[in-house]
Enzyme design. Structure first.
Site, mmCIF file in Angstrom:
data_model
loop_
_atom_site.group_PDB
_atom_site.id
_atom_site.type_symbol
_atom_site.label_atom_id
_atom_site.label_comp_id
_atom_site.label_asym_id
_atom_site.label_seq_id
_atom_site.Cartn_x
_atom_site.Cartn_y
_atom_site.Cartn_z
ATOM 1 N N LYS A 82 29.177 -31.737 75.396
ATOM 2 C CA LYS A 82 29.663 -31.455 76.822
ATOM 3 C C LYS A 82 31.083 -32.143 77.055
ATOM 4 O O LYS A 82 31.087 -33.342 77.094
ATOM 5 C CB LYS A 82 28.603 -32.337 77.589
ATOM 6 C CG LYS A 82 28.396 -31.253 78.916
ATOM 7 C CD LYS A 82 29.286 -31.406 80.058
ATOM 8 C CE LYS A 82 29.363 -32.659 80.855
ATOM 9 N NZ LYS A 82 30.468 -32.866 81.604
ATOM 10 N N GLU A 136 28.985 -45.654 74.210
ATOM 11 C CA GLU A 136 30.084 -46.451 74.138
ATOM 12 C C GLU A 136 30.497 -46.566 75.492
ATOM 13 O O GLU A 136 30.895 -45.555 76.182
ATOM 14 C CB GLU A 136 31.101 -45.527 73.316
ATOM 15 C CG GLU A 136 32.264 -46.652 72.721
ATOM 16 C CD GLU A 136 33.283 -46.768 73.662
ATOM 17 O OE1 GLU A 136 33.295 -47.568 74.686
ATOM 18 O OE2 GLU A 136 34.315 -46.003 73.755
ATOM 19 N N CYS A 165 38.636 -47.856 78.214
ATOM 20 C CA CYS A 165 37.397 -49.159 78.102
ATOM 21 C C CYS A 165 37.716 -50.163 77.540
ATOM 22 O O CYS A 165 37.200 -51.263 77.803
ATOM 23 C CB CYS A 165 36.101 -48.258 77.456
ATOM 24 S SG CYS A 165 36.426 -47.118 76.358
ATOM 25 N N GLU A 187 34.869 -53.040 86.223
ATOM 26 C CA GLU A 187 35.692 -52.175 85.482
ATOM 27 C C GLU A 187 36.572 -51.459 86.611
ATOM 28 O O GLU A 187 35.897 -50.371 87.148
ATOM 29 C CB GLU A 187 34.995 -51.371 84.338
ATOM 30 C CG GLU A 187 35.941 -50.617 83.743
ATOM 31 C CD GLU A 187 35.332 -49.649 82.605
ATOM 32 O OE1 GLU A 187 34.343 -49.164 82.859
ATOM 33 O OE2 GLU A 187 35.829 -49.842 81.424
#
Ligand code: ADP
Length: 477
Positions: A168, A242, A277, A379
């Site tokens: 996807k 992840e 990330c 984050e």
């Protein structure tokens, strides 16, 4: 989309607009895939698995090598597409992503026949050995920040060892990955790789819960990672995640130099607008060098050229979409609202002028920040770095580890003892000493704590994540 080797629209004909974040103009439309499309794709992958698993591993590897060559021949046009859809600058990001993409196909193509088993010494009258078998249909879900590189990683690791895949793409950046998936169709049998475009809550969720999907591999936010893990738990399927990070960069007083400043800027991924990330977004500076180091950082950041991603002179492009842009701005506002906080460079984006045409945010550095502030804990996924002073090495490590994330970390010192002592004490899946670059094929990459589970990017990652061990015991008497 690509289902069973053919181009496919969504069954209900719906479409999603793809916007160029540097101009806010719609540049393409892709199908808004839903449950029925995912089901078609998964069934095609399940059917293809029956014969793909039987293709000799070296032959599978050879096909991946051919894909690598074909992708390499198209690096330039695909890099332009990626720059247009992501807002990432072509020179500093998009072109590099495409080179990594070709490299990843080649790397895992070479490893396809390394799915070896073991023999277990149970005595002269017993033959006991293990086989590494493919798992079946893999459901892969990828984000927009490195859409082609991350998608390719899932394709290459899955199909090298005999799995088939439904991938996807990210709704914000599906075009480059679609082109790569199209190239793959020239070499792979129909159904081995299927690509779905669509929204996460629709196509992504349908893929995560599909009963014929035997393994889930997800890269994205920790929030969605938890949903994927729940979906995996419902059917007991293996999952690799992840996820996010809030990675520390610890600078010792002996590293107050230009090389470290450049590395800290690279590690913060400013030229990807901080949308990584592994961004080293918490800068822990020894108090003795705090001001002079930050002066050098801001001097260099002020020279970065922000603007048109397709311009070769541009260092830094645009934030991916309106939602992320607003989110990043809300963190900057939050930082500006703190009494003790000082903004050294950047701040809220300009309301007019050329940069206001797109989702551009300048590199922003806050000093005087405490490690428990929101901008130091959450984050941001934008070009916003916080600088925090320390006096004692243990205090620096304690602050670095005081996070629910544990993805990457950076340590800067010429003293090898301190460097390794710190690297070992940090709770994260990847620590870099005296460098700030990106991951390379061969590294087992993944996070501690809420940054994820499982390792990808390496031979071990492929074996542990994309094959299952079978033990065969034969009585020889
Ligand atoms: P990002 O912040 O990078 O957009 P997300 O975790 O929201 O991170 O998205 C990463 C990928 O996960 C995208 O392809 C997105 O469509 C997909 N996704 C989002 N929500 C879901 C969900 N509920 N189920 C499955 N996939 C999802």
């Amino acid at each position: 989309m690509i289902i069973d080797g053919k181009a496919a629209d969504a069954q209900d004909g719906r479409l999603i607009d793809v916007e160029n974040p540097a101009t806010r103009q719609v540049i393409a439309q892709v199908p808004r895939g839903g449950e029925a499309d995912v089901d078609r794709a998964v069934r095609a992958a399940a059917k293809a698995f029956e014969s793909w698993r039987e293709v000799p591993p070296r032959d599978r590897g050879r096909l991946l090598m051919k894909i690598a060559d074909a992708v390499e021949a198209e690096i330039e046009p695909i890099a332009r597409t990626v720059a247009l859809e992501t807002g990432n600058a072509i020179r500093t990001q998009a072109r590099g992503e495409m080179k990594v993409t070709a490299d990843v196909f080649r790397y895992f193509g070479g490893l396809a026949s390394e799915a070896k088993g073991e023999t277990i010494p149970l005595g002269e009258n017993m033959l006991c050995y293990t086989r590494r078998e493919p798992i079946g249909v893999v459901g892969g879900i990828v984000p927009w920040n490195m859409p082609v590189g991350l998608g390719t990683l899932k394709i290459a690791m899955s199909v090298a060892v005999g799995n088939t895949l439904v991938l996807k793409a990210a709704e914000d950046a599906p075009l480059g990955l679609l082109r790569v998936a199209e190239i793959c169709q020239q070499f792979l049998p129909p159904g081995v790789l299927n690509l779905i475009t669509g929204f996460g809550e629709e196509a992504g969720a349908a893929l995560a819960r599909h009963p014929l999907v035997r393994k889930l591999s997800f890269t994205g936010s920790t929030e969605v990672g938890k949903l994927i893990m729940h979906a995996a738990a419902d059917r007991i399927v293996p999952v690799s995640l992840e996820l996010g990070g809030k990675s520390p960069a610890i600078v010792f007083p002996d590293a107050n130099d230009d090389k470290t400043v450049d590395g800290v800027i690279t590690g913060m991924r400013f030229t990807r607008q901080g949308q990584s990330c592994t961004a080293g977004s918490r800068l822990f500076l020894h108090r003795d060098i705090f001001d002079s180091f930050l002066e050098k950082v801001t001097a260099k950041l002020s020279k970065l050229k922000i603007g048109d991603p397709l311009d070769e002179a541009t260092d830094m492009g645009a934030i991916i979409n309106r939602k992320q842009f607003d989110r990043v701005c809300s963190y900057i506002k939050d930082g500006l609202g703190q009494k003790e906080g000082r903004v050294l460079i950047g701040g809220l984006p300009p309301k007019d002028g050329p940069l206001a045409q797109g989702y551009f945010v300048q590199p922003t550095v806050f000093a005087g920040v405490a490690n428990d502030w929101r901008i130091a804990r959450e984050e941001i996924f934008g070009p916003v770095m916080v600088a925090i002073p320390w006096d004692d090495e243990r205090e620096a490590i304690r602050m670095a580890n005081d996070s629910h994330y544990g993805l990457a970390a950076y340590v800067w010192t010429r003293d090898i003892t301190k460097a390794l002592r710190t690297a070992h004490a940090i709770e994260s899946g990847w620590v870099q000493v005296n460098q700030g670059g990106g991951q390379m094929p061969g590294m087992s990459y993944g996070g501690f704590k809420q940054s994820g589970i499982g390792r990808e990017y390496s031979l071990e990652g492929m074996l542990d994540g994309f094959t299952q061990r079978k033990c065969v015991t034969v009585n020889l008497q």
